[in-house]
Design an enzyme around this catalytic site. Structure first.
Site, PDB file in Angstrom:
ATOM      1  N   SER A 105      37.725  51.294  40.971  1.00  0.00           N
ATOM      2  CA  SER A 105      36.273  51.105  40.910  1.00  0.00           C
ATOM      3  C   SER A 105      35.850  49.865  41.705  1.00  0.00           C
ATOM      4  O   SER A 105      34.868  49.902  42.449  1.00  0.00           O
ATOM      5  CB  SER A 105      35.768  51.042  39.467  1.00  0.00           C
ATOM      6  OG  SER A 105      36.350  49.974  38.782  1.00  0.00           O
ATOM      7  N   ASP A 154      39.060  41.687  39.725  1.00  0.00           N
ATOM      8  CA  ASP A 154      39.304  42.891  40.531  1.00  0.00           C
ATOM      9  C   ASP A 154      38.471  42.893  41.808  1.00  0.00           C
ATOM     10  O   ASP A 154      38.967  43.167  42.906  1.00  0.00           O
ATOM     11  CB  ASP A 154      38.982  44.150  39.720  1.00  0.00           C
ATOM     12  CG  ASP A 154      39.809  44.226  38.457  1.00  0.00           C
ATOM     13  OD1 ASP A 154      40.815  43.495  38.368  1.00  0.00           O
ATOM     14  OD2 ASP A 154      39.442  45.002  37.557  1.00  0.00           O
TER      15      ASP A 154
HETATM   16  C1  GLA Z   1      40.452  44.845  34.094  1.00  0.00           C
HETATM   17  C2  GLA Z   1      39.201  44.028  34.385  1.00  0.00           C
HETATM   18  C3  GLA Z   1      39.553  42.641  34.912  1.00  0.00           C
HETATM   19  C4  GLA Z   1      40.605  41.955  34.039  1.00  0.00           C
HETATM   20  C5  GLA Z   1      41.769  42.907  33.738  1.00  0.00           C
HETATM   21  C6  GLA Z   1      42.739  42.331  32.728  1.00  0.00           C
HETATM   22  O1  GLA Z   1      41.114  45.133  35.295  1.00  0.00           O
HETATM   23  O2  GLA Z   1      38.366  44.685  35.280  1.00  0.00           O
HETATM   24  O3  GLA Z   1      38.382  41.864  35.031  1.00  0.00           O
HETATM   25  O4  GLA Z   1      40.030  41.453  32.873  1.00  0.00           O
HETATM   26  O5  GLA Z   1      41.332  44.145  33.241  1.00  0.00           O
HETATM   27  O6  GLA Z   1      43.399  41.244  33.259  1.00  0.00           O
END
Ligand code: GLA
Length: 372
Positions: A105, A154
């Site tokens: 995403s 991310d």
């Molecule tokens: C998901 C979320 C991130 C982070 C990870 C865990 O990927 O989008 O922001 O919190 O989980 O580390």
């Protein structure tokens, strides 16, 4: 056409939304978004992965569910900042496994942003959107359009990650450093292993963890004179002294975040020094903490990490991403890669009947940018 890659997080699980440290790297799979302008106010989005088209008028805004929420949400965010001149059409393609915890995403959000920013470069005043701001916009899109209260990791990795490097990021100050990850030269490899498990509940559990962290920080704030805005500000000593102020399970949630932040700093030093063995130990310890204290693992993820631990030449392994399913990341000496895969396959077959994990050996990680 622009692209943005998926990511794996080497270490720093569930620390970003507490203002902590993370150490992700992009992978060699990316999402591609090709765009063209329209002369009216209509937006048409087409995703090859679903053979699905979504169409709406700019002023109506995109749907708040499914893949179109990410691409349309980003377009909407740009539109509100007066960075879109008209409607447009977009085709979305790519090879980041979907919903596997590899940030498909975020890759979609960032690729959409880069493509549209270039397409409408003549519209926006003040030049191109800065990469850090693009990542921040993506995080907002995730909150507003997809209902996941994610941190910044991310989007930051997908937009600012560099080929051949991991990305050390302080999620509070957003200061960051590209750390060389010359796996080839070091005769090690990163293997991403997909359990194939996708849990519907993952998003609500994720938001629940985030809220637990906020409650833990608030409780510590009341019991100390320190300025505790988030768990980033808590220390092991503080937890020792005021631990009783935190009712179960908040004590364990806080312990995970505090110890994980320390592990990320330790891991970065080991990566800088080229000590992959010590880095691997931090990665294993991270998984144990996510499993026992943070409780975001799953039997399938644990089985893959156990298989890694039992394989000679594997240096470290942990779940990556939000958890409850999805993928692990394994750091292994090159000769151990094949052995680990056999081991993991066998372990999976014994415990989960017919299920087979899927392996991706990350060769050349890629970075975001224009493709054509
Ligand atoms: C998901 C979320 C991130 C982070 C990870 C865990 O990927 O989008 O922001 O919190 O989980 O580390």
């Amino acid at each position: 056409m622009a692209r943005a890659p998926g990511r794996v997080n080497l270490i720093g699980g569930h620390t970003d939304y507490s203002g902590g440290f993370v150490l992700p790297t992009t992978i060699d799979r990316a999402t591609y978004v090709a765009v063209r302008r329209r002369s009216d106010e209509r937006v048409r989005l087409y995703a090859t992965a679903f053979d699905e088209e979504v169409s709406y008028r700019l002023a109506e805004g995109p749907p708040h569910e499914g893949w179109a929420a990410y691409a349309g949400g980003m377009a909407d965010a740009l539109c509100r900042r007066e960075r879109l001149g008209s409607g447009f059409e977009a085709i979305i393609d790519g090879d980041v496994p979907l919903g596997a915890g590899l940030s498909s995403s975020a890759a979609l959000e960032m690729a959409t942003a880069v493509a549209l920013d270039m397409l409408f470069a003549d519209v926006a005043s003040g030049g191109p959107l800065a990469p850090v701001e693009t990542a921040q916009l993506g995080q907002q899109v995730e909150h507003e359009y997809a209902g996941v209260e994610c941190g910044i990791m991310d989007q930051f990795a997908a937009r600012l990650g560099r080929a051949g490097h991991a990305l050390f990021l302080d999620c509070r100050s957003l200061s960051h450093e590209h750390v060389p990850l010359q796996l080839d030269e070091r005769e090690a490899a990163l293997v991403v292993t997909d359990t194939g498990v996708r849990r519907e509940l993952a998003a609500s559990k994720y938001n629940e963890r985030r809220e637990e962290c906020q409650r833990a920080a608030a409780a510590l704030r009341e019991h100390t004179d320190e300025d505790i805005q988030a768990l980033r500000d808590a220390t092991p000593d503080m937890l020792e002294t005021h631990g009783s102020a935190l009712p179960e399970p908040l004590d364990r949630r806080a312990r995970h975040v505090v110890s994980e932040n320390a592990r990320v700093l330790d891991a970065k030093e080991h990566l800088d020094a080229g000590d992959l063995g010590a880095l691997g130990n931090d990665i294993f310890a991270s998984h144990a903490s996510l499993r026992d204290d943070y409780e975001v693992s799953s039997p399938e993820l644990d089985a893959l990490v156990e298989a890694a631990r039992d394989t000679d030449g594997v240096l470290g392994a942990r779940m990556t991403g939000g958890g409850f399913g999805g993928c692990t990341v394994t750091l292994a000496r090159r000769p151990a890669v094949e052995r680990f895969q056999q081991h993991a396959r066998q372990r999976f077959a014994e415990r989960f009947d017919e299920q087979e994990p899927t392996f991706y050996v990350i060769e050349d990680n890629v970075e975001a940018g224009m493709v054509s």
